[in-house]
Enzyme design. Structure first.
Site, PDB file in Angstrom:
ATOM      1  N   ASP A 197       6.367   7.158 -27.618  1.00  0.00           N
ATOM      2  CA  ASP A 197       5.318   7.283 -28.640  1.00  0.00           C
ATOM      3  C   ASP A 197       5.958   7.382 -30.009  1.00  0.00           C
ATOM      4  OD1 ASP A 197       3.292   7.147 -26.826  1.00  0.00           O
ATOM      5  OD2 ASP A 197       2.628   9.235 -27.028  1.00  0.00           O
ATOM      6  N   ASP A 199       4.993   9.063 -32.607  1.00  0.00           N
ATOM      7  CA  ASP A 199       4.854  10.329 -33.334  1.00  0.00           C
ATOM      8  C   ASP A 199       5.637  11.479 -32.702  1.00  0.00           C
ATOM      9  OD1 ASP A 199       3.330  10.464 -31.066  1.00  0.00           O
ATOM     10  OD2 ASP A 199       1.481  11.111 -32.049  1.00  0.00           O
ATOM     11  N   TRP A 259      -7.611   5.522 -26.321  1.00  0.00           N
ATOM     12  CA  TRP A 259      -6.716   6.641 -26.018  1.00  0.00           C
ATOM     13  C   TRP A 259      -6.935   7.207 -24.608  1.00  0.00           C
ATOM     14  CZ3 TRP A 259      -7.105  11.644 -24.468  1.00  0.00           C
ATOM     15  CH2 TRP A 259      -5.947  12.440 -24.599  1.00  0.00           C
ATOM     16  N   GLU A 262      -3.644   5.774 -19.409  1.00  0.00           N
ATOM     17  CA  GLU A 262      -2.628   4.779 -18.985  1.00  0.00           C
ATOM     18  C   GLU A 262      -1.374   5.454 -18.427  1.00  0.00           C
ATOM     19  OE1 GLU A 262      -2.924   5.778 -22.070  1.00  0.00           O
ATOM     20  OE2 GLU A 262      -0.844   6.190 -22.558  1.00  0.00           O
ATOM     21  N   ASP A 263      -1.023   6.646 -18.967  1.00  0.00           N
ATOM     22  CA  ASP A 263       0.166   7.359 -18.475  1.00  0.00           C
ATOM     23  C   ASP A 263      -0.100   7.980 -17.098  1.00  0.00           C
ATOM     24  OD1 ASP A 263      -1.663   9.049 -19.644  1.00  0.00           O
ATOM     25  OD2 ASP A 263      -0.222  10.157 -20.864  1.00  0.00           O
ATOM     26  N   MET A 289       5.948  16.910 -32.801  1.00  0.00           N
ATOM     27  CA  MET A 289       4.939  15.868 -32.976  1.00  0.00           C
ATOM     28  C   MET A 289       4.565  15.816 -34.446  1.00  0.00           C
ATOM     29  SD  MET A 289       1.443  15.439 -30.916  1.00  0.00           S
ATOM     30  CE  MET A 289       0.231  14.280 -31.448  1.00  0.00           C
ATOM     31  N   HIS A 292      -0.996  13.930 -37.179  1.00  0.00           N
ATOM     32  CA  HIS A 292      -1.847  12.809 -37.631  1.00  0.00           C
ATOM     33  C   HIS A 292      -3.255  12.994 -37.102  1.00  0.00           C
ATOM     34  CE1 HIS A 292      -1.900  10.822 -33.625  1.00  0.00           C
ATOM     35  NE2 HIS A 292      -0.730  11.398 -33.514  1.00  0.00           N
ATOM     36  N   ARG A 294      -6.765  11.284 -35.434  1.00  0.00           N
ATOM     37  CA  ARG A 294      -6.950  10.183 -34.475  1.00  0.00           C
ATOM     38  C   ARG A 294      -7.138   8.875 -35.231  1.00  0.00           C
ATOM     39  NH1 ARG A 294      -6.670  10.389 -29.814  1.00  0.00           N
ATOM     40  NH2 ARG A 294      -7.584  12.426 -29.404  1.00  0.00           N
TER      41      ARG A 294
HETATM   42  C1  BGC Z   1      -4.925  11.688 -20.736  1.00  0.00           C
HETATM   43  C2  BGC Z   1      -3.497  11.276 -20.941  1.00  0.00           C
HETATM   44  C3  BGC Z   1      -2.888  12.147 -21.983  1.00  0.00           C
HETATM   45  C4  BGC Z   1      -3.038  13.582 -21.591  1.00  0.00           C
HETATM   46  C5  BGC Z   1      -2.423  14.535 -22.541  1.00  0.00           C
HETATM   47  C6  BGC Z   1      -5.007  13.148 -20.402  1.00  0.00           C
HETATM   48  O1  BGC Z   1      -6.329  13.537 -20.288  1.00  0.00           O
HETATM   49  O2  BGC Z   1      -5.477  10.937 -19.697  1.00  0.00           O
HETATM   50  O3  BGC Z   1      -3.438   9.949 -21.320  1.00  0.00           O
HETATM   51  O4  BGC Z   1      -1.538  11.838 -22.119  1.00  0.00           O
HETATM   52  O5  BGC Z   1      -4.375  13.901 -21.421  1.00  0.00           O
HETATM   53  O6  BGC Z   1      -2.931  14.441 -23.790  1.00  0.00           O
END
Ligand code: BGC
Length: 346
Positions: A197, A199, A259, A262-263, A289, A292, A294
């Protein structure tokens, strides 16, 4: 009369003496001359020993004259030490508002086209750092300012790729990272990929940007959350996977627009392959971090829970093998490779 005079006899004997003298002189001259010829012949007709000496002299001369022109085979560099002697531990991070890209460039003269390798040893791994990006120039500048010296202190061979999403369709971090992986591999067979990322700035250079035999999550804690892991399965922010591990899970899903999620999807893919996420110790896996608001164009993805439910069913056909995009610009800047890409829209 006259012919038998005693004076005439004497004259005739004198003629013979003269003739004898001339003949002897001629003989003597011939002898001397032939002696010279023999001597000369001895000089020019070298004995075998003289030939050997001449050969070795010629060889010696040849080596002396040829040496500078010969292509020198570089002596292979020794492996970099297991632990880099350049590591500093926790470093104080600065975020000066006056910082410019030129400042960062002049502090990182060893970096060319975003790539660096130690000059005095062979790095343990070749690592591509991929940063998905859109309109976060200030964050990118702060990250480059810290990341370049950080990676150099770790004695890595690395390159930084910034993958910029063209247009103003909703942001898709995961698809940009798939593009970065595919594009970086066109440059070099990177063995390790760090998905980063823009940031998040690492605070401690003992947090090594190298891959393990299992997927690695590098953000255990960050300043904004009291340096605590957000939740048990958290796999976001900064992760490291080998080229093969990432290929095995078919990369990220391409379907997460906006947002979040995906992770978590990547974690499910990793778990489906029976791989286990590893993390460095909490005291080194720390990040700051950069604050910033959104971004517009990166609103919360309300569909993410539904998508996560489908991951086990779709991962094989949604990922690296279905990632379509159009590269708009590939530009090698001094500190990073910029890949601007049209990835379509939701
Ligand atoms: C989201 C993730 C995010 C995590 C922490 C989760 O709810 O699905 O994408 O990284 O929260 O912020």
């Amino acid at each position: 009369m006259g012919f038998c005079l005693p004076g005439y006899k004497t004259l005739r004997r004198g003629k013979y003496v003269l003739l004898l003298f001339v003949s002897l002189s001629v003989l003597a001259w011939i002898a001397t001359f032939s002696g010279e010829i023999v001597k000369s012949a001895q000089i020019f007709s070298a004995s075998p020993q003289t030939l050997v000496q001449a050969d070795s002299l010629r060889d010696q001369l040849n080596t002396e004259t040829a040496a500078p022109n010969q292509i020198e085979t570089p002596t292979p560099k020794a492996e970099c030490p297991k632990e880099s002697p350049l590591l500093q531990g926790a470093v104080k991070l600065s975020f000066e508002s006056s910082l410019t890209l030129k400042d960062v460039e002049s502090k990182n003269k060893g970096v060319t086209d975003g790539e660096y390798e130690p000059s005095d040893c062979t790095a343990s791994q070749s690592v591509a750092v991929l940063i998905p990006h859109r309109s976060r120039e200030r964050h990118l500048l702060y990250l480059l300012n810290h990341l370049h010296p950080f990676l150099q202190r770790q004695q890595l061979h690395y390159a930084i790729y910034v993958i910029q999403q063209a247009g103003d369709a909703t942001f898709n971090r995961a698809k940009l990272l798939n593009v970065g992986y595919l594009e970086a591999l066109k440059d070099y067979s990177w063995e390790c990929f760090v998905f980063h990322d823009v940031d998040l700035v690492p605070e401690n250079d003992h947090n090594l940007y190298v891959c393990d035999n299992q997927p690695k999550h590098l953000v255990v804690g960050r300043n904004a959350t009291g340096y605590k892991l957000r939740y048990k399965g958290y796999f976001g922010g900064v992760t490291a996977m080998t080229k093969d591990q990432f290929l095995q899970v078919n990369g990220f899903s391409n379907t997460y627009w906006g947002w979040g999620g995906e992770d978590d999807d990547l974690r499910i893919r990793v778990e489906l392959q029976k791989m286990k996420i590893v993390r460095p110790p909490a005291d080194v896996a720390r990040y700051t971090m950069v604050f910033h608001k959104r971004d517009s164009g990166n609103e919360i993805n309300k569909d993410r829970m539904r998508l996560l439910g489908q991951t086990p069913l779709v991962w094989k056909k949604d990922g690296l093998n279905s990632c379509t995009y159009k590269t708009m610009l590939l530009e090698r800047q001094p500190l990073y490779v910029n890949v601007t890409v049209d990835i379509g829209k939701p």
